[in-house]
Design a protein around this motif. Structure first.
Motif, short mmCIF file in Angstrom:
data_model
loop_
_atom_site.label_atom_id
_atom_site.label_comp_id
_atom_site.label_asym_id
_atom_site.label_seq_id
_atom_site.Cartn_x
_atom_site.Cartn_y
_atom_site.Cartn_z
N MET A 1 0.85 -1.18 0.00
CA MET A 1 0.00 0.00 0.00
C MET A 1 0.89 1.24 0.00
O MET A 1 1.78 1.37 0.82
CB MET A 1 -0.88 -0.02 1.25
N ALA A 2 0.63 2.16 -0.90
CA ALA A 2 1.41 3.40 -0.96
C ALA A 2 0.99 4.31 0.19
O ALA A 2 -0.19 4.49 0.45
CB ALA A 2 1.19 4.09 -2.30
N ARG A 3 1.97 4.84 0.85
CA ARG A 3 1.72 5.81 1.92
C ARG A 3 1.38 7.15 1.29
O ARG A 3 1.80 7.45 0.18
CB ARG A 3 2.97 5.97 2.79
N LYS A 4 0.65 7.96 2.03
CA LYS A 4 0.35 9.31 1.58
C LYS A 4 1.14 10.29 2.44
O LYS A 4 1.07 10.23 3.66
CB LYS A 4 -1.15 9.59 1.69
N ALA A 5 1.89 11.14 1.78
CA ALA A 5 2.76 12.08 2.50
C ALA A 5 2.48 13.51 2.10
O ALA A 5 2.04 13.80 0.98
CB ALA A 5 4.23 11.75 2.21
N PHE A 6 2.75 14.39 3.02
CA PHE A 6 2.73 15.83 2.76
C PHE A 6 4.19 16.25 2.62
O PHE A 6 5.02 15.88 3.45
CB PHE A 6 2.08 16.57 3.94
N TYR A 7 4.50 16.99 1.57
CA TYR A 7 5.85 17.48 1.35
C TYR A 7 5.94 18.93 1.77
O TYR A 7 5.18 19.77 1.30
CB TYR A 7 6.25 17.34 -0.12
N SER A 8 6.87 19.21 2.65
CA SER A 8 7.11 20.55 3.17
C SER A 8 8.46 21.04 2.64
O SER A 8 9.47 20.34 2.79
CB SER A 8 7.13 20.50 4.71
N PHE A 9 8.48 22.23 2.04
CA PHE A 9 9.73 22.74 1.48
C PHE A 9 9.62 24.24 1.23
O PHE A 9 8.52 24.80 1.19
CB PHE A 9 10.08 22.01 0.17
N HIS A 10 10.75 24.88 1.06
CA HIS A 10 10.84 26.31 0.75
C HIS A 10 10.45 26.46 -0.72
O HIS A 10 11.22 26.10 -1.61
CB HIS A 10 12.26 26.79 1.01
N TYR A 11 9.26 26.98 -0.97
CA TYR A 11 8.73 26.98 -2.33
C TYR A 11 9.63 27.74 -3.31
O TYR A 11 9.99 27.22 -4.36
CB TYR A 11 7.30 27.56 -2.36
N LYS A 12 9.97 28.95 -2.97
CA LYS A 12 10.70 29.80 -3.92
C LYS A 12 12.04 29.19 -4.33
O LYS A 12 12.39 29.19 -5.51
CB LYS A 12 10.90 31.19 -3.33
N LEU A 13 12.80 28.69 -3.38
CA LEU A 13 14.14 28.18 -3.68
C LEU A 13 14.17 26.72 -4.12
O LEU A 13 15.05 26.32 -4.88
CB LEU A 13 15.06 28.35 -2.47
N ASP A 14 13.23 25.92 -3.63
CA ASP A 14 13.37 24.47 -3.80
C ASP A 14 12.24 23.78 -4.54
O ASP A 14 12.18 22.56 -4.55
CB ASP A 14 13.55 23.83 -2.42
N ASN A 15 11.34 24.54 -5.18
CA ASN A 15 10.21 23.84 -5.82
C ASN A 15 10.65 22.91 -6.93
O ASN A 15 10.05 21.87 -7.14
CB ASN A 15 9.12 24.81 -6.29
N TRP A 16 11.72 23.22 -7.64
CA TRP A 16 12.20 22.34 -8.71
C TRP A 16 12.76 21.04 -8.11
O TRP A 16 12.47 19.95 -8.59
CB TRP A 16 13.27 23.07 -9.53
N ARG A 17 13.57 21.20 -7.07
CA ARG A 17 14.13 20.02 -6.40
C ARG A 17 13.01 19.17 -5.78
O ARG A 17 13.02 17.94 -5.87
CB ARG A 17 15.13 20.44 -5.33
#
Length: 163
Positions: A1-17
């Motif tokens: 079963m695939a887990r469901k995760a929330f991803y937290s990150f600095h949008y402006k600098l890291d959205n591509w990564r």
């Protein structure tokens, strides 16, 4: 079963990564948000941002903090981590500074954001794992994350269930 995760990150600098990690596909993540959508959410002020985060966290078993150069100390990332922990979700960090951005650049390693919290007199960083892929080449970092993210999420949930 695939887990469901929330991803937290600095949008402006890291959205591509962050999109690279989210696109691995091993973990079902929150829907991506475009620059325009994020600007609309931000126009609503702090309450609108908080509501958006709260809605995104619903039904998630884990929060994955993607740690870039300036992730630690950011108001909404701190909110996401604290809310996730208080809702008994697994929480983990993955350093993404060695993944290339859309211009092919890497960044400097950021501070561990879990150092900012204490739980029963202990830093949260002594409980929550922050994984730092042992490679400097972006492709190797990506592959390392891809090979391990499922087990890291499972471990984070086990850690949270025991604390």
């Amino acid at each position: 079963m695939a887990r469901k995760a929330f991803y937290s990150f600095h949008y402006k600098l890291d959205n591509w990564r962050a999109s690279q990690v989210r696109n691995i596909g091993a973990i079902e993540g929150n829907a991506s948000i475009s620059d325009n959508d994020w600007e609309e959410v931000k126009k609503g002020g702090d309450k609108a941002i908080q509501n958006w985060i709260d809605n995104q966290l619903k039904g998630r078993s884990c929060t994955i903090v993607l740690i870039g150069e300036e992730t630690a100390g950011r108001k909404w990332i701190k909110y996401e981590m604290e809310k996730s922990w208080n809702q008994s979700k697994g929480v983990l960090g993955i350093y993404i500074h060695n993944l290339k951005d859309r211009d092919g650049n890497q960044s400097s390693k950021g501070k561990n954001p879990f150092d900012d919290f204490t739980l029963n007199g202990k830093k949260l960083s002594s409980i929550v794992k922050a994984y730092d892929p042992p490679y400097t080449t972006s492709v190797n970092v990506y592959n390392y994350i891809k090979e391990n993210i499922e087990s890291w999420v499972q471990k984070a949930i086990e850690i949270r269930n025991s604390n």
